[in-house]
Design a protein around this motif. Structure first.
Motif, PDB file in Angstrom:
ATOM      1  N   LYS A 165      39.266 -22.534  47.895  1.00  0.00           N
ATOM      2  CA  LYS A 165      39.421 -22.172  46.482  1.00  0.00           C
ATOM      3  C   LYS A 165      39.585 -20.662  46.319  1.00  0.00           C
ATOM      4  N   ARG A 166      38.769 -19.892  47.071  1.00  0.00           N
ATOM      5  CA  ARG A 166      38.866 -18.431  46.977  1.00  0.00           C
ATOM      6  C   ARG A 166      40.219 -17.940  47.467  1.00  0.00           C
ATOM      7  N   TRP A 167      40.704 -18.539  48.548  1.00  0.00           N
ATOM      8  CA  TRP A 167      41.978 -18.105  49.127  1.00  0.00           C
ATOM      9  C   TRP A 167      43.126 -18.357  48.155  1.00  0.00           C
ATOM     10  N   ILE A 168      43.187 -19.548  47.584  1.00  0.00           N
ATOM     11  CA  ILE A 168      44.259 -19.861  46.640  1.00  0.00           C
ATOM     12  C   ILE A 168      44.177 -18.969  45.396  1.00  0.00           C
ATOM     13  N   LYS A 169      42.958 -18.733  44.922  1.00  0.00           N
ATOM     14  CA  LYS A 169      42.792 -17.870  43.754  1.00  0.00           C
ATOM     15  C   LYS A 169      43.224 -16.438  44.065  1.00  0.00           C
ATOM     16  N   THR A 170      42.860 -15.956  45.257  1.00  0.00           N
ATOM     17  CA  THR A 170      43.251 -14.595  45.654  1.00  0.00           C
ATOM     18  C   THR A 170      44.753 -14.470  45.754  1.00  0.00           C
ATOM     19  N   TRP A 171      45.396 -15.465  46.347  1.00  0.00           N
ATOM     20  CA  TRP A 171      46.850 -15.431  46.510  1.00  0.00           C
ATOM     21  C   TRP A 171      47.563 -15.420  45.163  1.00  0.00           C
ATOM     22  N   SER A 172      46.991 -16.075  44.173  1.00  0.00           N
ATOM     23  CA  SER A 172      47.637 -16.140  42.856  1.00  0.00           C
ATOM     24  C   SER A 172      47.560 -14.812  42.110  1.00  0.00           C
ATOM     25  N   GLN A 173      46.760 -13.858  42.638  1.00  0.00           N
ATOM     26  CA  GLN A 173      46.557 -12.597  41.932  1.00  0.00           C
ATOM     27  C   GLN A 173      47.108 -11.393  42.680  1.00  0.00           C
ATOM     28  N   ARG A 537      52.886 -18.598  49.874  1.00  0.00           N
ATOM     29  CA  ARG A 537      51.892 -19.213  49.000  1.00  0.00           C
ATOM     30  C   ARG A 537      51.839 -20.727  49.176  1.00  0.00           C
TER      31      ARG A 537
END
Length: 690
Positions: A165-173, A537
């Motif tokens: 979850k953290r990785w996907i959220k970081t990539w989106s930002q 992504r």
């Protein structure tokens, strides 16, 4: 068996309780052999019912066993010069990884060590677990090396949902991956996955220059531009050579330099006999190289050639029918018949590819490679060959057969009675090739991303819906955490394994398309630039939600895919100038064969000069880069200097050193006790002997 918290589960073995047509007593024997072997190596486990036909074995590695395996690996790395040079197996390790302290490893390091312990042959101190493979007969007088076999359906480790979850959220930002981001990927998924994302980002940035040049050529309506062809040839050389240097730095940064020297035995290797090594006196599993080459020459090569020929015939037939119905045929249902070959081909392609891959895997198994890397390299070359044919063969046939000989083919079809008349001035033109290249760079990559990510995610939802309808009664008492883990195992078991080789294959083939066919459609590099930004992504999303958690593997470079990229770059130096000098300023009103023959001498001359220019450019680039000391080499030289000084100091030899910082580093390394080192080595040797 033992009790340990659910969050401490490292690996999960899925065990089939029965096989069709097999005596149930064999399942009991396989179960007893497997559990006895797990206990023998020191792993603790507990069993939970997965469903009516399968059991799940939850494995946990005690700290003492993990510490022993870690320091065995340190000794092995030191003997093979893996990572940074040091004067002893434990010198220059972080304090939390010294024998005197409690071991602290990254999740990927922990999972890799335990996975290696599970799949290593029993003679090398491992469990000898075989996953969904038949167990080979044991040489006479020797104990059984492997356990599990066909009764073990899968070996997996649950995803870390919080990290995903953290990785996907970081990539989106954010736009790009920082070094710390890559280090995080390495710590969770292993060096091979982190190296792939590093390559993908490096490759993404390298596309900026050809994308700009391609856009300029497209705006200038400069079809088959020689300038773009020159830029792409130089770009292909620079990309490969610069990546080699960057990968070398990463191998130093992540301590995987020379990791390929530590060859892992392949679990499925079938030994003919167990012999004694003349040099060391150790027992080794032996398979005759004569027998392997006999298998390659009599089985692998003929079967591979036959498969390639069959695949080539299918591709040629589909392209021929498509060209015939679209360009020559003027009868009823022209539009439908023109689309029919492509529709049938696209529908059959997954089946054909799957069958070819099955054949390739079977042939590679027959070769009986002794190490994991040898096996993967052999398999990847076979799969690369089929992927190359599927993408490049049709374009090469159109480029150098159908377009140059369009009028000849038309008159031949008239003689055969397939068509009534043919207008030579309206023959096949280079625009047909441009449309196909456009499809690959634009439509094809979009479809591929959708198939790679969206389809597995959709199938995952379908599988979850099916599972919810099934009776999931389990035997025994289970708490809420265990029930949640069972649900996660069921969900992830339905997903495919993550295959980093397939990811490299996709990027390698895209690189080849750019090197060979960019001159046909100048916007190709721009489309790949956009695609790879999305790919960075979508691949992260795919790992987290569409595949099982990757098995951590140490890697120092791309393996065989780097050689494949070099081969495709060379092919670009041959095909690209041929396309430029054959189709630049093509006269659509002239007879195709006459025009092609008139240009043939300059095409041959251009290819000859261009290819030699490519090798000259490659040599010059390597000379220039060699004059600049890589960052990784500086780190290695510094470590070598410190290690050598520590060895001299231990021997009572003083050296003249002016750098006080180097002296302090050497003194710190000396603090590693030789008794502790010998104890570690003795423990590793004793464990192997047991």
């Amino acid at each position: 068996m033992s009790n340990f918290p659910t969050h401490a589960v490292d690996w999960v073995i899925i065990f089939r309780e029965s096989l069709p047509g097999v005596d149930p007593a064999q399942a009991i024997s396989a179960w007893n052999n497997l559990t006895a072997r797990l206990q023998a190596v020191g792993l603790v486990f507990k069993t939970r019912k997965l469903d009516a036909d399968r059991l799940s074995i939850w494995i946990h590695c005690p700290d003492e066993l993990l510490t022993r395996e870690w320091h065995k690996e340190c000794v092995n790395d030191w003997l093979n010069d893996v990572g940074l040079p040091r004067d002893s197996p434990i010198a220059s390790l972080p304090d939390d990884q010294k024998p005197s302290s409690r071991l602290v490893l990254s999740p990927a390091q922990r999972l890799r060590l335990i996975h290696d312990l599970l799949v290593q042959p029993y003679a090398e101190g491992g469990v000898g677990l075989l996953v969904d493979m038949p167990i080979a007969p044991t040489p006479a007088g020797e104990r059984t090396e492997s356990v599990g076999g066909k009764y073990v359906e899968a070996l997996l480790t649950p995803h870390d949902k919080d990290f995903d979850k953290r990785w996907i959220k970081t990539w989106s930002q954010k736009w790009i991956l920082s070094r710390s981001d890559l280090d995080s990927i390495k710590d969770v998924f292993g060096e091979n996955v982190a190296l792939y994302f590093s390559f993908l980002q490096f490759y993404f940035f390298s596309l900026v220059l050809p994308a700009v040049v391609g856009v300029i050529a497209w705006l200038a309506n400069d079809a088959y531009s020689p300038v773009l062809a020159i830029v792409m040839s130089i770009w292909s050389v620079l990309t490969i050579e610069l990546w080699k240097r960057h990968a070398s730095y990463l191998s130093v940064r992540w301590a995987t330099r020379n990791a390929s020297k530590t060859l892992r035995s392949r679990p499925g290797f079938k030994a003919e006999a167990v012999l004694v090594d003349e040099a060391t006196g150790e027992k080794m599993r032996y398979y005759s190289p004569v027998q392997r080459w006999r298998t390659i020459c009599s089985v692998t090569f003929p079967a591979l050639v036959g498969s390639i020929l069959a695949l080539s015939v299918i591709i040629f037939a589909v392209v021929s029918l498509e060209i015939f119905f679209n360009e020559y045929y003027n009868g009823p249902f022209k539009m439908v018949l023109g689309l029919l070959p492509t529709v049938v081909y696209c529908a059959a392609l997954p089946l054909v590819t799957a069958e070819y891959n099955k054949i390739a895997r079977k042939l590679t198994e027959l070769e009986n490679r002794p190490t994991v890397s040898d096996h993967q390299n052999s398999l990847s070359e076979k799969i690369f060959l089929s992927s190359f044919l599927l993408i490049f063969l049709s374009l090469l046939i159109i480029s150098f057969v159908f377009i140059p000989a369009a009028d000849v083919l038309g008159h031949y079809l008239i003689q055969l009675g397939f068509i009534g008349h043919f207008n030579s001035s309206a023959a096949l033109a280079p625009t047909v090739l441009q449309l196909r290249v456009f499809f690959f760079f634009a439509t094809g990559q979009v479809v591929n991303n959708a198939v790679e990510v969206l389809l597995p995610m959709a199938m995952d939802k379908v599988n979850k819906a099916i599972e919810r309808r099934k009776d999931k009664q389990v035997v025994g008492n289970m708490d809420a955490e265990e029930i949640e883990l069972i649900e996660q195992i069921r969900t992830e078991l339905a997903k495919p394994e993550h295959d980093v080789f397939a990811e490299y294959s996709e990027m390698c083939l895209q690189f080849g398309m750019l090197a060979v066919f960019s001159v046909v459609w100048p916007l190709g590099p721009l489309m790949c630039l956009i695609n790879n930004w999305v790919e960075l992504r979508s691949d992260a999303l795919k790992i987290c939600q569409a595949t099982r958690r990757p098995i951590p593997v140490r890697a120092e470079n791309m393996g065989p895919w780097l050689n494949n990229m070099q081969l495709l770059a060379w092919l670009g130096s041959v095909v690209s100038p041929a396309l430029v000098f054959l189709y630049r300023n093509w006269d659509v009103d002239a007879v195709a064969s006459t025009q092609s023959l008139a240009r043939l001498p300059q095409v041959i001359l251009a290819v000859f000069i261009w290819e030699h220019g490519y090798f000259l450019c490659q040599h010059v680039v390597r000379l220039i880069l060699a004059s600049f000391v890589p960052e990784g080499d500086i780190i290695i030289r510094r470590a070598q200097y410190v290690a050598k000084h520590a060895i001299l100091s231990n021997a009572g030899i003083t050296a003249s050193i002016s750098d006080s910082q180097i002296l302090s580093e050497a003194a710190a390394i000396k603090e590693a006790s030789l008794d502790r080192i010998s104890g570690t080595v003795h423990e590793a040797v004793s464990a192997n002997q047991e």
